[in-house]
Design an enzyme around this catalytic site. Structure first.
Site, PDB file in Angstrom:
ATOM      1  N   ASP A  16       0.920  43.886  20.147  1.00  0.00           N
ATOM      2  CA  ASP A  16       2.131  44.590  20.574  1.00  0.00           C
ATOM      3  C   ASP A  16       1.823  45.979  21.114  1.00  0.00           C
ATOM      4  O   ASP A  16       2.253  46.345  22.217  1.00  0.00           O
ATOM      5  CB  ASP A  16       3.117  44.706  19.400  1.00  0.00           C
ATOM      6  CG  ASP A  16       3.725  43.374  19.017  1.00  0.00           C
ATOM      7  OD1 ASP A  16       3.151  42.330  19.372  1.00  0.00           O
ATOM      8  OD2 ASP A  16       4.778  43.369  18.365  1.00  0.00           O
ATOM      9  N   ARG A  98       6.958  54.824   6.424  1.00  0.00           N
ATOM     10  CA  ARG A  98       7.438  55.219   7.751  1.00  0.00           C
ATOM     11  C   ARG A  98       7.682  56.724   7.898  1.00  0.00           C
ATOM     12  O   ARG A  98       7.376  57.298   8.944  1.00  0.00           O
ATOM     13  CB  ARG A  98       8.695  54.437   8.114  1.00  0.00           C
ATOM     14  CG  ARG A  98       8.532  52.934   8.330  1.00  0.00           C
ATOM     15  CD  ARG A  98       7.142  52.484   8.498  1.00  0.00           C
ATOM     16  NE  ARG A  98       7.005  51.079   8.922  1.00  0.00           N
ATOM     17  CZ  ARG A  98       5.870  50.429   8.907  1.00  0.00           C
ATOM     18  NH1 ARG A  98       4.777  51.019   8.458  1.00  0.00           N
ATOM     19  NH2 ARG A  98       5.798  49.179   9.327  1.00  0.00           N
ATOM     20  N   ASP A 127      12.502  49.264  10.874  1.00  0.00           N
ATOM     21  CA  ASP A 127      11.512  50.289  11.159  1.00  0.00           C
ATOM     22  C   ASP A 127      11.897  51.180  12.332  1.00  0.00           C
ATOM     23  O   ASP A 127      11.580  52.373  12.336  1.00  0.00           O
ATOM     24  CB  ASP A 127      10.145  49.648  11.410  1.00  0.00           C
ATOM     25  CG  ASP A 127       9.424  49.299  10.119  1.00  0.00           C
ATOM     26  OD1 ASP A 127       9.839  49.810   9.060  1.00  0.00           O
ATOM     27  OD2 ASP A 127       8.455  48.528  10.165  1.00  0.00           O
TER      28      ASP A 127
END
Length: 405
Positions: A16, A98, A127
């Site tokens: 990705d 995160r 996320d």
């Protein structure tokens, strides 16, 4: 798109983000800075540097950083002081990573003069919210580029085709697909997708990476003495350890004894339900032991207030509000409660179970002279309980006399 001059990309080197890097170069025609964080995911990160160099990234614009100690010290440990669990089960392993990634990404943006940041989170998940709320909280004028909300590469096949077209090296060839989407750090490893998308399917045993099954765990229990100072574990069996070393050790020992597996259907902040499986051996031990330490050292009402606030705190972490003023206020209260949470908890690990085997503290509020079933030599006058009960029953007695049962 030319108004963006430089972007910091949260970059793993996987399919990705490798595609995202090239896509940013083509679509935004801007300078790229890559940032790869080591949070204890157990993977070799230097290949990310090599891939970034192959993509033409200036070596000075490649950041690969070991954040393991900061992660556990400043994020995991404070969260466990709150005994935070989301929806009664989830220990927030992905959620708590995160805000640190967002923090460091913004710091690098400031350091390099970047005017934008980018990430590989999809438009369906939590996320994207966590990364972007963190980024805006720390740098309100930052530009955020979320490719999954902009491009049409919305399948693995399209990503692979784009990679092949542009000569992007990827390990996973067409037709060979990992059965799960996984995220790992020092606190946990998560599994989603594949056969797990049907909540009726039991996870395959080969899926789990950190733990043996409880059935295959040793037949003999393991005892651990966990020493607490200020609500944090500082030593295991008398050996002083750093925060990251504590969690690493507990992950290893817990995994060997089948501790920490979870199969959960959770409610995402974006509105959908999601089924995920998690391995959190060290965190499972930490939660049980911390509550045992607090049971000795916290005042009743202080402990109950913390329990009242915990679901709110956990939701703030899950939903991406780590940097919000309300989470900071709650953290101040929680941390203030931990000054006397000192002592030792003895834990027994046995076939997937975490059992409290003992606890002791110089700051204990437990008084054996008062709690004993034997003669307490006048430490507690049992006659006092009669008036206490009558006073607390008064409103119910009045209601009953008025026929309001």
């Amino acid at each position: 798109m030319s108004d963006v001059k430089k972007v910091v990309l949260a970059y793993s080197g996987g399919l990705d983000t490798s595609v995202i890097l090239k896509w940013l170069q083509d679509v935004y025609q801007c300078e790229i800075v890559t940032f790869t964080a080591d949070l204890g995911q157990g993977e070799e990160l230097e290949p990310a540097r090599h891939k970034a160099l192959l993509a033409g990234i200036n070596p000075d614009n490649i950041f690969i950083e070991d954040l393991r100690e900061e992660f556990v010290r400043d994020f995991v440990f404070p969260m466990f002081r709150a005994n935070a669990i989301y929806e009664g089960e989830y220990l927030l392993g992905t959620s708590i990573a995160r805000p640190l990634i967002a923090k460091r990404q913004i710091e690098i943006a400031v350091q390099t003069g970047a005017d934008a940041v980018s990430h590989g989170a999809t438009g369906k998940g939590n996320d994207q919210v966590r990364f972007e709320l963190g980024a805006y909280a720390l740098k309100p004028d930052i530009r955020i580029i979320a490719p999954w909300r902009e491009w049409d590469l919305l399948s693995r096949e399209k990503l692979l085709a784009y990679a092949e077209q542009h000569g992007i090296p990827v390990e996973m060839k067409r037709g060979v697909q990992s059965p799960y989407s996984m995220d790992a750090n020092l606190l946990h490893i998560s599994y989603e997708g594949g056969v797990l998308e049907d909540p009726w399917n039991e996870p395959e045993e080969i899926m789990w990476r950190w733990s043996v099954s409880p059935e295959q765990a040793p037949d003999q229990p393991l005892y651990l003495d966990l020493e607490y100072q200020g609500g944090d574990i500082v030593a295991i069996d008398g050996e002083a350890l750093t925060p990251a070393a504590v969690l690493t050790r507990l992950n290893q020992l817990g995994g060997e004894h089948g501790v920490g597996r979870l199969d959960l259907v959770e409610n995402r902040y974006v509105g959908m339900k999601s089924r995920g499986c998690y391995e959190t051996p060290g965190g499972t031990i930490m939660l049980k032991a911390h509550r045992a330490m607090e049971s000795l050292t916290l005042d009743r009402e202080a402990a109950h207030l913390k329990d009242d606030l915990m679901p709110r705190y956990a939701s703030l972490v899950y939903n991406g509000y780590w940097w919000s003023p309300e989470r900071k206020l709650l953290q101040t209260l929680i941390d203030a409660s931990q000054s006397q949470v000192n002592g030792v908890v003895r834990i027994k690990l046995y076939k997937g179970n975490v059992i409290v085997a003992g606890r002791q503290s110089n700051d204990s509020l437990f008084d054996m002279n008062i709690a004993t079933f034997e003669d307490d030599a006048g430490a507690y006058d049992q006659k006092d309980a009669g008036g206490f009960i009558k006073l607390n029953a008064l409103r119910m007695r009045i209601a009953a006399l008025k026929g309001r049962r």
